[in-house]
Motif scaffolding. Sequence first.
Motif, PDB file in Angstrom:
ATOM      1  N   ALA A  42      29.808  46.838  50.000  1.00  0.00           N
ATOM      2  CA  ALA A  42      29.003  48.057  50.160  1.00  0.00           C
ATOM      3  C   ALA A  42      27.557  47.703  50.499  1.00  0.00           C
ATOM      4  O   ALA A  42      26.931  48.371  51.332  1.00  0.00           O
ATOM      5  CB  ALA A  42      29.062  48.911  48.894  1.00  0.00           C
ATOM      6  N   TYR A  43      27.020  46.646  49.896  1.00  0.00           N
ATOM      7  CA  TYR A  43      25.648  46.257  50.201  1.00  0.00           C
ATOM      8  C   TYR A  43      25.539  45.643  51.599  1.00  0.00           C
ATOM      9  O   TYR A  43      24.551  45.871  52.301  1.00  0.00           O
ATOM     10  CB  TYR A  43      25.088  45.304  49.145  1.00  0.00           C
ATOM     11  CG  TYR A  43      23.640  44.977  49.384  1.00  0.00           C
ATOM     12  CD1 TYR A  43      22.668  45.972  49.294  1.00  0.00           C
ATOM     13  CD2 TYR A  43      23.231  43.700  49.732  1.00  0.00           C
ATOM     14  CE1 TYR A  43      21.335  45.701  49.546  1.00  0.00           C
ATOM     15  CE2 TYR A  43      21.904  43.415  49.981  1.00  0.00           C
ATOM     16  CZ  TYR A  43      20.959  44.418  49.879  1.00  0.00           C
ATOM     17  OH  TYR A  43      19.639  44.147  50.137  1.00  0.00           O
ATOM     18  N   LYS A  44      26.554  44.903  52.025  1.00  0.00           N
ATOM     19  CA  LYS A  44      26.563  44.379  53.395  1.00  0.00           C
ATOM     20  C   LYS A  44      26.516  45.530  54.399  1.00  0.00           C
ATOM     21  O   LYS A  44      25.818  45.465  55.409  1.00  0.00           O
ATOM     22  CB  LYS A  44      27.809  43.519  53.651  1.00  0.00           C
ATOM     23  CG  LYS A  44      27.758  42.152  53.023  1.00  0.00           C
ATOM     24  CD  LYS A  44      29.009  41.393  53.415  1.00  0.00           C
ATOM     25  CE  LYS A  44      29.103  40.085  52.702  1.00  0.00           C
ATOM     26  NZ  LYS A  44      30.278  39.303  53.111  1.00  0.00           N
ATOM     27  N   GLU A  45      27.273  46.589  54.104  1.00  0.00           N
ATOM     28  CA  GLU A  45      27.249  47.755  54.979  1.00  0.00           C
ATOM     29  C   GLU A  45      25.845  48.359  55.023  1.00  0.00           C
ATOM     30  O   GLU A  45      25.366  48.750  56.088  1.00  0.00           O
ATOM     31  CB  GLU A  45      28.258  48.802  54.491  1.00  0.00           C
ATOM     32  CG  GLU A  45      29.686  48.368  54.666  1.00  0.00           C
ATOM     33  CD  GLU A  45      30.703  49.357  54.110  1.00  0.00           C
ATOM     34  OE1 GLU A  45      31.885  49.000  54.057  1.00  0.00           O
ATOM     35  OE2 GLU A  45      30.315  50.494  53.746  1.00  0.00           O
ATOM     36  N   PHE A  46      25.183  48.424  53.871  1.00  0.00           N
ATOM     37  CA  PHE A  46      23.816  48.937  53.818  1.00  0.00           C
ATOM     38  C   PHE A  46      22.887  48.101  54.690  1.00  0.00           C
ATOM     39  O   PHE A  46      22.101  48.629  55.474  1.00  0.00           O
ATOM     40  CB  PHE A  46      23.317  48.947  52.369  1.00  0.00           C
ATOM     41  CG  PHE A  46      21.888  49.362  52.233  1.00  0.00           C
ATOM     42  CD1 PHE A  46      21.519  50.694  52.281  1.00  0.00           C
ATOM     43  CD2 PHE A  46      20.892  48.408  52.055  1.00  0.00           C
ATOM     44  CE1 PHE A  46      20.190  51.081  52.157  1.00  0.00           C
ATOM     45  CE2 PHE A  46      19.567  48.781  51.932  1.00  0.00           C
ATOM     46  CZ  PHE A  46      19.211  50.121  51.994  1.00  0.00           C
ATOM     47  N   LEU A  47      22.982  46.787  54.572  1.00  0.00           N
ATOM     48  CA  LEU A  47      22.149  45.902  55.392  1.00  0.00           C
ATOM     49  C   LEU A  47      22.451  46.095  56.878  1.00  0.00           C
ATOM     50  O   LEU A  47      21.542  46.119  57.698  1.00  0.00           O
ATOM     51  CB  LEU A  47      22.368  44.442  55.001  1.00  0.00           C
ATOM     52  CG  LEU A  47      21.821  44.014  53.641  1.00  0.00           C
ATOM     53  CD1 LEU A  47      22.292  42.609  53.295  1.00  0.00           C
ATOM     54  CD2 LEU A  47      20.312  44.111  53.617  1.00  0.00           C
ATOM     55  N   GLY A  51      19.253  47.696  56.937  1.00  0.00           N
ATOM     56  CA  GLY A  51      18.595  46.595  56.236  1.00  0.00           C
ATOM     57  C   GLY A  51      17.157  46.336  56.646  1.00  0.00           C
ATOM     58  O   GLY A  51      16.357  45.848  55.853  1.00  0.00           O
ATOM     59  N   LYS A  52      16.816  46.664  57.867  1.00  0.00           N
ATOM     60  CA  LYS A  52      15.433  46.479  58.322  1.00  0.00           C
ATOM     61  C   LYS A  52      14.601  47.726  58.057  1.00  0.00           C
ATOM     62  O   LYS A  52      13.401  47.643  57.802  1.00  0.00           O
ATOM     63  CB  LYS A  52      15.400  46.130  59.809  1.00  0.00           C
ATOM     64  CG  LYS A  52      15.982  44.769  60.091  1.00  0.00           C
ATOM     65  CD  LYS A  52      15.951  44.429  61.556  1.00  0.00           C
ATOM     66  CE  LYS A  52      16.576  43.056  61.766  1.00  0.00           C
ATOM     67  NZ  LYS A  52      16.697  42.734  63.180  1.00  0.00           N
TER      68      LYS A  52
END
Length: 150
Positions: A42-47, A51-52
Motif C-alpha cells: 500500500a505504501y509503494k502504491e502511495f509513492l 511520492g514526490k
Amino acid sequence: MQIEYLKKMKNTPIIKGNENKGNSETEIEKLEQKLNIKFPKAYKEFLFLGGKYQNCIDDWNTDSQYLDWMQENIKESMDEVNLDLKPFFAFANYERDQCLFFFLNGDENPPVYAYYEDKIEEEGKEVFYSKFRNSFSEYIDRSIDYALSK
C-alpha cells in the motif's frame, strides 16, 4: 504498477487544481535499498502515485526525498522520551516531534499510528502514540475525502 489498495488515490489524481506526482518503480526500489527496508504494498502504491507530491494530506511532509531525514529525526525524538519502537517507518511528519508511521511487520496494508513527543491522553492514560487508522489505505481514502470536502 498495479494498484490494489489505493484505487481512490489513483482515481483522484487532481484535487482543486493540485496534481499528484509519483515516483517510478525504479525510484521506489532505490529508496528501499537506500533505507534497507521493504515497503508494504500500500505504501509503494502511495509513492508511485504521489511520492514526490500528494494532494490529499494537508500540513504533513510526505515528500519521498526527505524520508531518510524523517526517520532520523523521529528516532531522535523517540529516544528523547525513551520510546523504543521497532521496526517502524515514519511516512509523514509534522514539525520535528510528530509523525504518522506504520510497523514493518509484513502487513501489505498496515494500520497507521500517530506519534507525539508530548504525550496525548487516550482512554484515561497518557501515551506517546496511538492507532490512528486501521489501514494505510483507509488513512489515504479519508484524507482524499477530507481534501475534496474543503
